[in-house]
Write an enzyme that holds these catalytic residues in place. Structure first.
Site, short mmCIF file in Angstrom:
data_model
loop_
_atom_site.label_atom_id
_atom_site.label_comp_id
_atom_site.label_asym_id
_atom_site.label_seq_id
_atom_site.Cartn_x
_atom_site.Cartn_y
_atom_site.Cartn_z
N ARG A 1 -14.72 -51.21 45.61
CA ARG A 1 -14.34 -51.69 44.28
C ARG A 1 -14.72 -53.15 44.13
O ARG A 1 -14.49 -53.97 45.02
CB ARG A 1 -12.82 -51.55 44.11
CG ARG A 1 -12.45 -50.43 43.19
CD ARG A 1 -10.97 -50.24 43.12
NE ARG A 1 -10.28 -51.38 42.52
CZ ARG A 1 -9.02 -51.33 42.10
NH1 ARG A 1 -8.33 -50.22 42.22
NH2 ARG A 1 -8.45 -52.38 41.58
N ARG B 1 -5.50 -61.67 42.25
CA ARG B 1 -4.74 -60.58 41.64
C ARG B 1 -3.27 -60.63 42.05
O ARG B 1 -2.38 -60.36 41.25
CB ARG B 1 -5.36 -59.23 42.02
CG ARG B 1 -6.59 -58.91 41.17
CD ARG B 1 -7.53 -57.92 41.83
NE ARG B 1 -6.94 -56.66 42.14
CZ ARG B 1 -7.34 -55.87 43.16
NH1 ARG B 1 -8.34 -56.25 43.93
NH2 ARG B 1 -6.75 -54.73 43.37
N ARG C 1 2.07 -54.85 32.06
CA ARG C 1 1.87 -55.87 33.09
C ARG C 1 2.25 -57.26 32.59
O ARG C 1 2.20 -58.22 33.36
CB ARG C 1 0.39 -55.92 33.47
CG ARG C 1 0.03 -55.15 34.72
CD ARG C 1 -1.48 -55.31 34.92
NE ARG C 1 -1.87 -55.17 36.29
CZ ARG C 1 -2.43 -54.07 36.80
NH1 ARG C 1 -2.61 -53.01 36.07
NH2 ARG C 1 -2.80 -54.06 38.07
N ARG D 1 -9.56 -50.89 51.69
CA ARG D 1 -10.04 -50.09 50.55
C ARG D 1 -11.42 -50.59 50.09
O ARG D 1 -12.27 -49.81 49.68
CB ARG D 1 -9.03 -50.16 49.41
CG ARG D 1 -9.45 -49.34 48.19
CD ARG D 1 -8.35 -49.23 47.16
NE ARG D 1 -8.26 -50.41 46.32
CZ ARG D 1 -7.29 -50.63 45.42
NH1 ARG D 1 -6.30 -49.78 45.30
NH2 ARG D 1 -7.30 -51.71 44.69
N LYS E 1 0.35 -47.59 44.24
CA LYS E 1 0.80 -47.02 42.96
C LYS E 1 -0.04 -45.82 42.55
O LYS E 1 0.51 -44.79 42.17
CB LYS E 1 0.70 -48.06 41.84
CG LYS E 1 1.63 -49.23 41.97
CD LYS E 1 1.53 -50.15 40.75
CE LYS E 1 0.14 -50.73 40.53
NZ LYS E 1 -0.23 -51.84 41.40
P1 ADP Z 1 -4.47 -53.00 41.15
O1 ADP Z 1 -4.76 -52.07 42.29
O2 ADP Z 1 -4.97 -54.38 41.40
O3 ADP Z 1 -3.07 -52.97 40.69
P2 ADP Z 1 -5.52 -51.59 38.81
O4 ADP Z 1 -6.49 -50.54 39.19
O5 ADP Z 1 -4.20 -51.15 38.29
O6 ADP Z 1 -5.42 -52.59 40.01
O7 ADP Z 1 -6.19 -52.56 37.70
C1 ADP Z 1 -7.41 -53.20 37.94
C2 ADP Z 1 -7.67 -54.29 36.90
O8 ADP Z 1 -7.65 -53.72 35.57
C3 ADP Z 1 -6.63 -55.41 36.84
O9 ADP Z 1 -6.85 -56.41 37.79
C4 ADP Z 1 -6.85 -55.91 35.39
O10 ADP Z 1 -7.99 -56.70 35.27
C5 ADP Z 1 -7.11 -54.63 34.64
N1 ADP Z 1 -5.84 -54.08 34.09
C6 ADP Z 1 -5.24 -52.92 34.45
N2 ADP Z 1 -4.10 -52.73 33.77
C7 ADP Z 1 -3.96 -53.80 32.95
C8 ADP Z 1 -2.99 -54.21 32.00
N3 ADP Z 1 -1.89 -53.47 31.76
N4 ADP Z 1 -3.17 -55.38 31.34
C9 ADP Z 1 -4.25 -56.12 31.57
N5 ADP Z 1 -5.20 -55.82 32.46
C10 ADP Z 1 -5.08 -54.68 33.15
#
Ligand code: ADP
Length: 190
Positions: free
Chosen positions: A133, A144, A88, A127, A13
């Site tokens: 990360r 996740r 989300r 990654r 994404k």
């Molecule tokens: P991923 O690659 O796992 O989709 P992101 O970089 O988008 O990860 O997000 C990393 C973390 O940030 C999530 O696992 C969550 O803890 C938090 N996070 C991101 N966006 C949201 C959201 N809309 N609502 C709640 N937590 C979020």
């Protein structure tokens, strides 16, 4: 253009969001990136978010909603935006609907990247080696993916009912996926 990009962790994404946002000259707003910037900066928001992120859990809706509300109220998002990682949860969908309605806007499309589950685990582990990360360990990755399946995947049906979902195959090279996305979104504009 007001767009969302959705897909499981590791679907690509973030990478695609930047290309799509550039293409439409709108900012890509990634909640994950904003949280990570706050974690690195040691802000109170970062301290709070880190506890959840490190465990693979979602940050509480209230925190995330307020953060997105103020971000999309900034001048650079007046003409549109691409949201990556938000909404989300169903509660976040309702909040976003409220934010858009207040500005008398609608979402133009919800781009869904479809990927194979085992492939995303492999991508995330890779990654982890490169970017380091904190939430890219195997246990946290599995968590996740679980949280995504339980809380976020059902959102696609909500947007499907509104007829705005555009599904794109997210497997393959970055450029290939990007071409598919542009083709799908350009079809939409015709
Ligand atoms: P991923 O690659 O796992 O989709 P992101 O970089 O988008 O990860 O997000 C990393 C973390 O940030 C999530 O696992 C969550 O803890 C938090 N996070 C991101 N966006 C949201 C959201 N809309 N609502 C709640 N937590 C979020």
């Amino acid at each position: 253009m007001r767009l969302l990009i959705m897909g499981p962790p590791g679907a690509g994404k973030g990478t695609q969001a930047k290309a799509v946002a550039d293409h439409f000259s709108v900012p890509a707003v990634s909640t994950g990136d904003i949280f990570r910037a706050n974690v690195s900066g040691g802000t109170p928001l970062g301290v709070e978010a880190k506890r959840y992120m490190d465990a693979g859990e979602y940050v509480p809706d209230e925190v995330t909603n307020n953060m997105v509300r103020s971000r999309i109220a900034e001048p650079d998002a007046a003409g549109g935006f691409l949201l990556d990682g938000y909404p989300r949860t169903l509660a976040q969908v309702a909040e976003l609907d409220g934010m858009l309605k207040a500005g008398e806007h609608d979402l133009d499309a919800v781009l869904v990247l479809t990927v194979d589950q085992e492939a995303v685990v492999a991508r995330l582990l890779k990654r982890a080696e490169i970017e380091g990360r904190a939430d890219d360990t195997e246990d946290v990755i599995r968590r996740r993916l679980e949280v995504y399946a339980e809380e976020t995947e059902p959102l696609i049906a909500v947007y499907d009912e509104r007829g705005i979902v555009v599904r794109v195959d997210g497997m393959g090279e970055i450029d290939e996926v990007q071409q598919r996305i542009f083709a799908a979104l350009d079809d939409l504009q015709d």
